[in-house]
Design a protein around this motif. Structure first.
Motif, PDB file in Angstrom:
ATOM      1  N   THR A  14       0.639  -1.663   0.022  1.00  0.00           N
ATOM      2  CA  THR A  14       0.435  -0.085   0.022  1.00  0.00           C
ATOM      3  C   THR A  14       0.551   1.559  -0.437  1.00  0.00           C
ATOM      4  O   THR A  14       0.708   1.985  -0.865  1.00  0.00           O
ATOM      5  N   TRP A  15       2.091   1.047   0.856  1.00  0.00           N
ATOM      6  CA  TRP A  15       2.739   2.544   0.996  1.00  0.00           C
ATOM      7  C   TRP A  15       3.889   2.128   0.591  1.00  0.00           C
ATOM      8  O   TRP A  15       3.674   3.561  -0.789  1.00  0.00           O
ATOM      9  N   THR A  16       4.030   1.334  -1.210  1.00  0.00           N
ATOM     10  CA  THR A  16       4.771   1.625  -1.889  1.00  0.00           C
ATOM     11  C   THR A  16       4.080   2.026  -3.127  1.00  0.00           C
ATOM     12  O   THR A  16       4.536   2.675  -3.351  1.00  0.00           O
ATOM     13  N   ASP A  17       3.390   1.405  -3.166  1.00  0.00           N
ATOM     14  CA  ASP A  17       2.093   2.320  -4.410  1.00  0.00           C
ATOM     15  C   ASP A  17       2.005   3.122  -4.251  1.00  0.00           C
ATOM     16  O   ASP A  17       1.451   4.045  -4.850  1.00  0.00           O
ATOM     17  N   LYS A  18       1.656   3.991  -3.246  1.00  0.00           N
ATOM     18  CA  LYS A  18       1.953   5.802  -3.028  1.00  0.00           C
ATOM     19  C   LYS A  18       3.047   6.537  -2.994  1.00  0.00           C
ATOM     20  O   LYS A  18       3.107   7.011  -2.988  1.00  0.00           O
ATOM     21  N   GLY A  19       4.375   5.907  -3.838  1.00  0.00           N
ATOM     22  CA  GLY A  19       5.347   6.465  -3.681  1.00  0.00           C
ATOM     23  C   GLY A  19       6.247   6.453  -2.754  1.00  0.00           C
ATOM     24  O   GLY A  19       7.218   6.987  -2.272  1.00  0.00           O
ATOM     25  N   LEU A  20       6.139   6.044  -1.151  1.00  0.00           N
ATOM     26  CA  LEU A  20       7.032   5.788   0.131  1.00  0.00           C
ATOM     27  C   LEU A  20       6.946   4.268  -0.347  1.00  0.00           C
ATOM     28  O   LEU A  20       7.072   3.864   1.136  1.00  0.00           O
ATOM     29  N   PRO A  21       8.180   3.594  -0.301  1.00  0.00           N
ATOM     30  CA  PRO A  21       8.804   1.899   0.109  1.00  0.00           C
ATOM     31  C   PRO A  21       8.627   2.279   1.449  1.00  0.00           C
ATOM     32  O   PRO A  21      10.215   3.450   2.105  1.00  0.00           O
ATOM     33  N   VAL A  22       8.331   1.763   2.644  1.00  0.00           N
ATOM     34  CA  VAL A  22       9.062   1.092   3.618  1.00  0.00           C
ATOM     35  C   VAL A  22       9.722   0.265   3.599  1.00  0.00           C
ATOM     36  O   VAL A  22       9.895  -0.472   3.899  1.00  0.00           O
ATOM     37  N   LYS A  23      10.887   1.056   4.365  1.00  0.00           N
ATOM     38  CA  LYS A  23      12.667   0.029   5.027  1.00  0.00           C
ATOM     39  C   LYS A  23      12.014  -0.274   5.996  1.00  0.00           C
ATOM     40  O   LYS A  23      11.483   0.036   7.562  1.00  0.00           O
ATOM     41  N   GLN A  24      12.071  -1.940   6.167  1.00  0.00           N
ATOM     42  CA  GLN A  24      12.271  -2.156   7.527  1.00  0.00           C
ATOM     43  C   GLN A  24      12.962  -3.016   7.981  1.00  0.00           C
ATOM     44  O   GLN A  24      13.727  -2.431   6.588  1.00  0.00           O
ATOM     45  N   GLY A  25      13.174  -2.620   9.157  1.00  0.00           N
ATOM     46  CA  GLY A  25      14.031  -3.322   9.970  1.00  0.00           C
ATOM     47  C   GLY A  25      13.830  -4.336  11.416  1.00  0.00           C
ATOM     48  O   GLY A  25      12.250  -4.470  11.179  1.00  0.00           O
ATOM     49  N   PHE A  26      14.688  -4.663  11.818  1.00  0.00           N
ATOM     50  CA  PHE A  26      14.806  -5.511  13.162  1.00  0.00           C
ATOM     51  C   PHE A  26      15.619  -4.879  14.599  1.00  0.00           C
ATOM     52  O   PHE A  26      16.048  -4.580  14.060  1.00  0.00           O
ATOM     53  N   GLY A  27      14.491  -4.791  15.822  1.00  0.00           N
ATOM     54  CA  GLY A  27      14.895  -4.932  16.979  1.00  0.00           C
ATOM     55  C   GLY A  27      14.070  -5.232  17.719  1.00  0.00           C
ATOM     56  O   GLY A  27      13.124  -5.276  17.817  1.00  0.00           O
ATOM     57  N   MET A  28      14.964  -4.317  19.572  1.00  0.00           N
ATOM     58  CA  MET A  28      14.032  -5.394  20.370  1.00  0.00           C
ATOM     59  C   MET A  28      14.749  -4.038  21.350  1.00  0.00           C
ATOM     60  O   MET A  28      15.775  -3.956  21.253  1.00  0.00           O
ATOM     61  N   THR A  29      13.876  -3.910  22.379  1.00  0.00           N
ATOM     62  CA  THR A  29      14.647  -3.149  23.567  1.00  0.00           C
ATOM     63  C   THR A  29      16.237  -3.565  23.971  1.00  0.00           C
ATOM     64  O   THR A  29      16.884  -2.380  24.153  1.00  0.00           O
ATOM     65  N   GLU A  30      16.439  -4.508  24.374  1.00  0.00           N
ATOM     66  CA  GLU A  30      17.240  -5.815  24.393  1.00  0.00           C
ATOM     67  C   GLU A  30      18.310  -5.515  23.469  1.00  0.00           C
ATOM     68  O   GLU A  30      19.918  -5.912  23.113  1.00  0.00           O
ATOM     69  N   THR A  31      18.564  -5.254  22.071  1.00  0.00           N
ATOM     70  CA  THR A  31      19.657  -4.744  20.943  1.00  0.00           C
ATOM     71  C   THR A  31      19.077  -3.205  21.098  1.00  0.00           C
ATOM     72  O   THR A  31      20.367  -3.376  19.659  1.00  0.00           O
ATOM     73  N   GLY A  32      18.641  -2.914  21.405  1.00  0.00           N
ATOM     74  CA  GLY A  32      19.097  -0.945  21.301  1.00  0.00           C
ATOM     75  C   GLY A  32      18.752  -0.105  20.518  1.00  0.00           C
ATOM     76  O   GLY A  32      18.935   1.119  21.255  1.00  0.00           O
ATOM     77  N   PRO A  33      17.919  -0.556  20.005  1.00  0.00           N
ATOM     78  CA  PRO A  33      17.453  -1.618  19.218  1.00  0.00           C
ATOM     79  C   PRO A  33      18.425  -2.273  17.614  1.00  0.00           C
ATOM     80  O   PRO A  33      17.929  -3.521  17.813  1.00  0.00           O
TER      81      PRO A  33
END
Length: 519
Positions: A312-331
């Motif tokens: 949905t967001w890519t089609d609107k011209g804003l590809p969303v950058k995925q990432g991964f983190g959690m509280t314990e990883t800083g994140p």
């Protein structure tokens, strides 16, 4: 105060001093805008911001007699005062305890007694909760943050103290020292206080700045609560480290947040939100005409992201950058490179700088590409352990590797994909089912606002799936249509057996679904 750390790698950083970010930018980039508080309409450059931080640090040290390693808590919504409190504690070496304002008094009582703060800052709207907490735990000092210009104790104490801060050389702050105790979401039980060190905060800033291109010209929109690592460290802290501007939203409302993102006068360049926030903003009337040309990085994290949301967001011209983190990883620990946002859509990317990752089986042995295992992470952004939790420390770390509790896989190019939380997985007829995969398929249907799948007991198969759906007003989905769609996209054992329509999924303050409350 002596703290035993589990992560042996942390000993490498023991001799190194922590440095004062706000003082540096006050000296070097003093006229650059530091904070825009959209609720109070207050704007401070770095010189003004640092002066206010110094005044508050002097108050803590002179009036409350706060010393290094003393805990000081805050129960407040997002605002300029929150970051002033955080950096004032850091100047002294006091440990800030960031309280989730959506918790009940018994839940807050547990955290207060666990962390034992000497003082508490609080928004005036939480005065009743603080009054009840004071009866349950002897809080030595309190200070109310009021936005009433006629009666604001917080501003009064700033005015009475010097805007210059003199460091105590005998009480040197080191990177290994604990800067913050950040309590985990507690989606499955009592929260644990992750000890966040200055070293973690520094390396997270480095790990975030490099892939995001943060600079003095950047403007980060703070959407998530600052008590959460996603609000504080993605990317309020990295923005301060870079001398960038933090634009603060106090309360999230989908249409208003979208308007702030697209407003050219604010000039937002960076922001992070959880998947549900992206879903809610995409359902607002103004989304169809929204323009995102000035956004450099829109990032999503905090939970598995439905592929339909990314599309949905890519089609609107804003590809969303995925990432991964959690509280314990800083994140930050995994991030999808900008040039791979389309090619590797759905991936959380590659390890960020200064971070090691691996995927292991139940015996701690690395799996091969394509196989699902548990993600382990190692590096200077990993927390050294949990506050007052020796048993959790023993089970959560292996030779410096943090067990994330997330099921993940790698493709043949080395890119990582988060499948689901281990604890959310259920076994149906001997086969592992990851609810996030099922939910992603369900989101392909028109009219879906929210979806969640859990495993429920079944005499024949052990467990089967139960789907909870929230639909848009006026949308009438039939059970057979939902199950038929799933059957076309999924193996038979993955198709939910039951379906329940509800008004809203239970969530914590950052938008994560509390599946333990579903049954």
């Amino acid at each position: 105060m002596s703290i035993d750390f589990v992560n042996d790698d942390s000993q490498l950083y023991r001799p190194i001093s922590a440095y004062d970010w706000t003082q540096y930018h006050s000296d070097v980039n003093g006229n650059n805008c530091a904070i825009i508080d959209l609720d109070s309409e207050k704007v401070f450059n770095y010189r003004e911001f640092n002066e206010r931080v110094c005044q508050l640090a002097n108050y803590l040290r002179e009036q409350w007699k706060i010393e290094k390693s003393d805990r000081v808590a805050i129960l407040a919504k997002n605002g300029n005062e929150y970051l002033e409190f955080y950096y004032a504690c850091s100047k002294i070496g006091a440990i800030s305890v960031l309280l989730n304002w959506r918790l009940s008094v018994p839940e807050l009582e547990f955290i207060i007694k666990d962390s034992a703060p000497r003082g508490l800052f609080f928004d005036c709207e939480f005065e009743k909760q603080v009054s009840e907490l004071s009866k349950l735990y002897d809080i030595e000092h309190t200070l109310c943050i009021s936005r009433d210009l006629a009666d604001n104790p917080y501003e009064d104490v700033l005015l009475r103290h010097s805007n210059k801060f003199v460091f105590n050389s005998e009480n040197r702050i080191r990177l290994i020292d604990v800067q913050t105790i950040m309590y985990t979401s507690g989606t499955t039980g009592k929260p644990k206080g992750a000890m966040i060190t200055y070293n973690m905060t520094l390396f997270n800033a480095i790990n975030s700045t490099v892939p995001l291109g943060l600079s003095t010209e950047s403007a980060n929109l703070v959407i998530l609560p600052l008590f959460h690592t996603g609000g504080l460290n993605c990317y309020a802290n990295p923005a301060v480290h870079a001398g960038a501007t933090n634009i603060i939203i106090r309360d999230f409302e989908p249409a208003d947040c979208l308007q702030k993102i697209v407003d050219p006068n604010l000039g937002v360049t960076h922001f992070l939100a959880v998947p549900s926030i992206y879903q809610f903003m995409a359902q607002t009337p103004d989304f169809d005409t929204a323009k995102f040309d000035h956004i450099e990085h829109a990032t999503v994290g905090g939970a598995p992201v439905p592929l339909a949301t990314l599309v949905t967001w890519t089609d609107k011209g804003l590809p969303v950058k995925q990432g991964f983190g959690m509280t314990e990883t800083g994140p930050s620990c995994l991030s999808l490179p900008k040039d791979k946002l389309i090619e590797k859509i759905g991936s959380v990317g590659l390890p960020v700088l200064h971070t090691e990752t691996r995927i292991v089986d139940d015996e701690g042995v690395d799996v091969t590409p394509g196989q699902i295992g548990e993600l382990w992470v190692k590096g200077p952004t990993i927390c050294p352990g949990y506050w007052n939790r020796p048993e959790a420390n023993q089970t959560s770390f292996t030779n410096g590797w943090l067990h994330t509790g997330d099921a993940a896989r790698q493709d043949n190019d080395g890119f990582y994909y988060i499948v689901d939380r281990w604890k959310d997985m259920y076994i149906s007829g001997g086969e592992n089912v990851y609810p996030a995969e099922v939910e992603s398929v369900v989101y392909e249907l028109e009219g879906i606002i929210e979806a969640a799948v859990i495993g429920v007991p079944d005499e024949k198969w052990g467990e089967v799936g139960k789907l909870f759906l929230v639909t848009k007003p006026g949308v009438a989905l039939l059970e057979q249509d939902v199950f038929g769609h799933c059957a076309q996209q999924l193996a038979k054992f993955k198709v939910p057996r039951y379906l329940q329509f509800i008004d809203e999924l239970p969530k914590n303050a950052t938008g994560k679904v509390l599946k333990r409350e579903l049954s």
